[in-house]
Every structure is written in C-alpha cells, then in structure tokens.
Design a protein around this motif. Structure first.
Motif, PDB file in Angstrom:
ATOM      1  N   LEU A  19       0.824  -1.221   0.000  1.00  0.00           N
ATOM      2  CA  LEU A  19       0.000   0.000   0.000  1.00  0.00           C
ATOM      3  C   LEU A  19       0.853   1.263   0.000  1.00  0.00           C
ATOM      4  CD1 LEU A  19      -3.315  -0.050   1.910  1.00  0.00           C
ATOM      5  CD2 LEU A  19      -2.690  -0.976  -0.293  1.00  0.00           C
ATOM      6  N   ASP A  20       1.956   1.255   0.763  1.00  0.00           N
ATOM      7  CA  ASP A  20       2.825   2.430   0.790  1.00  0.00           C
ATOM      8  C   ASP A  20       3.406   2.703  -0.593  1.00  0.00           C
ATOM      9  OD1 ASP A  20       2.326   2.711   3.455  1.00  0.00           O
ATOM     10  OD2 ASP A  20       4.290   2.034   4.144  1.00  0.00           O
ATOM     11  N   GLY A  21       3.759   1.633  -1.309  1.00  0.00           N
ATOM     12  CA  GLY A  21       4.284   1.798  -2.658  1.00  0.00           C
ATOM     13  C   GLY A  21       3.246   2.448  -3.573  1.00  0.00           C
ATOM     14  N   LEU A  22       2.010   1.964  -3.482  1.00  0.00           N
ATOM     15  CA  LEU A  22       0.925   2.524  -4.296  1.00  0.00           C
ATOM     16  C   LEU A  22       0.666   3.988  -3.907  1.00  0.00           C
ATOM     17  CD1 LEU A  22      -1.652  -0.392  -4.487  1.00  0.00           C
ATOM     18  CD2 LEU A  22      -0.828   0.923  -6.445  1.00  0.00           C
ATOM     19  N   GLU A  23       0.654   4.233  -2.613  1.00  0.00           N
ATOM     20  CA  GLU A  23       0.418   5.577  -2.088  1.00  0.00           C
ATOM     21  C   GLU A  23       1.414   6.567  -2.666  1.00  0.00           C
ATOM     22  OE1 GLU A  23      -2.182   5.972   0.049  1.00  0.00           O
ATOM     23  OE2 GLU A  23      -1.756   8.049  -0.525  1.00  0.00           O
ATOM     24  N   LYS A  24       2.679   6.167  -2.644  1.00  0.00           N
ATOM     25  CA  LYS A  24       3.749   7.013  -3.157  1.00  0.00           C
ATOM     26  C   LYS A  24       3.543   7.261  -4.654  1.00  0.00           C
ATOM     27  CE  LYS A  24       7.504   6.059  -0.714  1.00  0.00           C
ATOM     28  NZ  LYS A  24       8.747   5.346  -0.314  1.00  0.00           N
ATOM     29  N   THR A  25       3.153   6.215  -5.365  1.00  0.00           N
ATOM     30  CA  THR A  25       2.927   6.356  -6.804  1.00  0.00           C
ATOM     31  C   THR A  25       1.784   7.323  -7.078  1.00  0.00           C
ATOM     32  OG1 THR A  25       3.644   4.080  -7.128  1.00  0.00           O
ATOM     33  CG2 THR A  25       2.407   5.086  -8.912  1.00  0.00           C
ATOM     34  N   PHE A  26       0.643   7.128  -6.421  1.00  0.00           N
ATOM     35  CA  PHE A  26      -0.510   8.008  -6.660  1.00  0.00           C
ATOM     36  C   PHE A  26      -0.161   9.458  -6.316  1.00  0.00           C
ATOM     37  CE2 PHE A  26      -3.272   4.057  -5.897  1.00  0.00           C
ATOM     38  CZ  PHE A  26      -3.449   3.838  -7.256  1.00  0.00           C
ATOM     39  N   ALA A  27       0.612   9.642  -5.218  1.00  0.00           N
ATOM     40  CA  ALA A  27       0.966  11.001  -4.791  1.00  0.00           C
ATOM     41  C   ALA A  27       1.859  11.686  -5.821  1.00  0.00           C
ATOM     42  CB  ALA A  27       1.656  10.956  -3.435  1.00  0.00           C
ATOM     43  N   SER A  28       2.645  10.888  -6.547  1.00  0.00           N
ATOM     44  CA  SER A  28       3.574  11.466  -7.522  1.00  0.00           C
ATOM     45  C   SER A  28       2.875  11.832  -8.827  1.00  0.00           C
ATOM     46  CB  SER A  28       4.709  10.481  -7.813  1.00  0.00           C
ATOM     47  OG  SER A  28       4.254   9.472  -8.702  1.00  0.00           O
TER      48      SER A  28
END
Lengths: 162, 162
Positions: A19-28
């Motif tokens: 989830l943290d990986g996805l979160e970082k991606t969406f935020a970017s």
C-alpha cells in the motif's frame, strides 16, 4: 511478542509495504497523469485507483470492521470496465475515498487480536468454514495484498512514460 | 491443525495461488509469445520469466533450503536489463529452470515446521535479527509473493494482445 502476534504483524507489514508503494505512486501523479493508460487501450490509472478503492472498501464488512464508506464505487469500478460511463467521480474525490478507506482499514486492523486473523470472514458460511478453516481473514488479507501488487505492477508501466 | 500450522498454511496457499496463476499463463504461451513485450518498449515476457526464476532461485540458500540451481541467470535477468545481451538461454531451458526452481522450493517448504517461518533468513545477521525479529522467513515469502503478483499483472497485459 509471541508467535501469533509476530505472524500477524509480518502479514500486516507485507500489506503496508504494498500500500505504501501505491500511495507514493498516486501522490507522484497529477490528476492529468491519472488519465494515462497502463498500456495502449488498457485501463487508465484513474480506473485502477477507483477499482482498488472499491475492492478495499469491501474488506470493511467482510472482515467485520464496519460499514462500507463508498459502495457507490462498485458499479463504475468493479462491475463495469473502464470508460463504460463518463468518469463518475472527480480525481480529487477518488483520492480522498482511497485514503479514507485505507485509513479505516488500518484502524480496524489495529483492533484485531492475532488469533482473529484465523477466524471466519463474512463471505464464507459458518458451515463451510467449519470444513475449510483456511478460508479465514488472513487468507483474504494476503489475497488483497497480491491483488494490490498485481495492479501496482501495471501502474508503474504508465508511470515511467510520464 | 493448530494455530501456528494454520497460519503458515494460509501464507503458503497465497504463494501457491500466485505461482499457479503464473504457471497457467506461461503454459498458455508459445515460445514466440514469450518474445512479446508487456507494453511498448518494456520488458519481454521472456525476460520476466528469467527474472522470476532467478529471484526464486535465490530463495533456496536464503531460506536454508539448499544450493541454488541456476546462479547463471543472475547476470542476464537480475543485474542486466532486458535485451542487454543476446538471449542467453533458449525458451525451453528457461521453462525447465522455472519449473525446477519452484519444484525445489515447494519440496523445501514442505520440510519446514510452522515455527520455522519466524526464524532468521541468511540475508539478515544474527545481531540484526535479535533486534528486528520481523525480518524473518515469512516476510521474505510474502515479499516474493507480492513480487510475483506485481510481474503477473504486467504479463497479463501482453497475454490479452495475443
């Protein structure tokens, strides 16, 4: 920390990592970036964001963690393929729904004792569960972790074309 | 089955589900299909097959399950990006390596007692593990399950363009 707690904690860490990986991606990604397709003619990141939010929202009642926050996302993001309708939700709202759902899940997970993970979830009947104890809440968590990783692999393909 | 065994079995099921999906996908593809890219200009399925085989092969010593079967795959499929070299291995051999590695892993997993999953793996020192017990073999299994699901999501994109 005993065996049960360490086991549950390790499984939860694996969910959080994905989830943290996805979160970082969406935020970017800007709202415009969300319109990119993961491959020509395939799902847009916007659709996958809605899809993952709907799938995670369904975990709330499934794991006895409360009512759903966004049942209205099922029709456009689970039942229908991408672009079947005009986009039903603005990107900003979709991002908020994503955060709210995962936040409520994290709160719910924190209330579970380690042994709760081996209990029944609501998508299996008590009769079936008595025969098939591996259809437990942990199995659902691990399945949704793999599901999130699956779509994460697709989303990065669009990311690197930014 | 006691609590520990059920926990370990549930985690192993999740690994098996992801591997079975990949297995079915690879079996459905001809050697020519393996040359397809997951998206324009991105990794070929051939490369991802080699990459997953190398990553899984490294699990053998990491989880104390024996010597590696195919260390020669690291250079072309882990260290180097796709197409850095002429294809080093024929598709048939790569398929055999993939099956042999996952077969040896399955045999090794079957010898582990439930509590072994919370023990140290070889990529963490005994000192670090004493402080960080969540860096255990289960964490590695779940991380590799997510990794396989990640690439599985990419491979299906090519599959549907067959």
């Amino acid at each position: 920390m005993n065996y049960e707690e360490l086991f549950a904690q390790t499984a939860l860490n694996s969910w959080k990592l994905v989830l943290d990986g996805l979160e970082k991606t969406f935020a970017s990604l800007s709202d415009d970036d969300l319109q990119k397709e993961v491959a020509p003619g395939r799902n847009r990141i916007y659709y996958l964001l809605g899809h993952l939010t709907a799938v995670h929202d369904r975990l709330l009642p499934m794991l006895f963690l409360g009512e759903r926050l966004h049942p209205e996302l099922d029709e456009p993001f689970l039942t229908s393929p991408d672009r079947a309708h005009p986009d039903p939700v603005a990107a900003t709202e979709l991002r908020s729904a994503w955060s709210a759902v995962n936040g409520k899940l994290a709160e719910g997970f924190a209330t579970l004792a380690a042994e709760d993970w081996l209990k029944r979830h609501t998508a299996v009947s008590e009769e079936d569960f008595a025969r098939e104890p591996h259809r437990n809440r942990l199995a659902v968590l691990l399945s949704r972790t793999a599901h999130a990783a699956f779509h994460s692999g697709q989303i990065v393909l669009a990311l690197e074309r930014k």
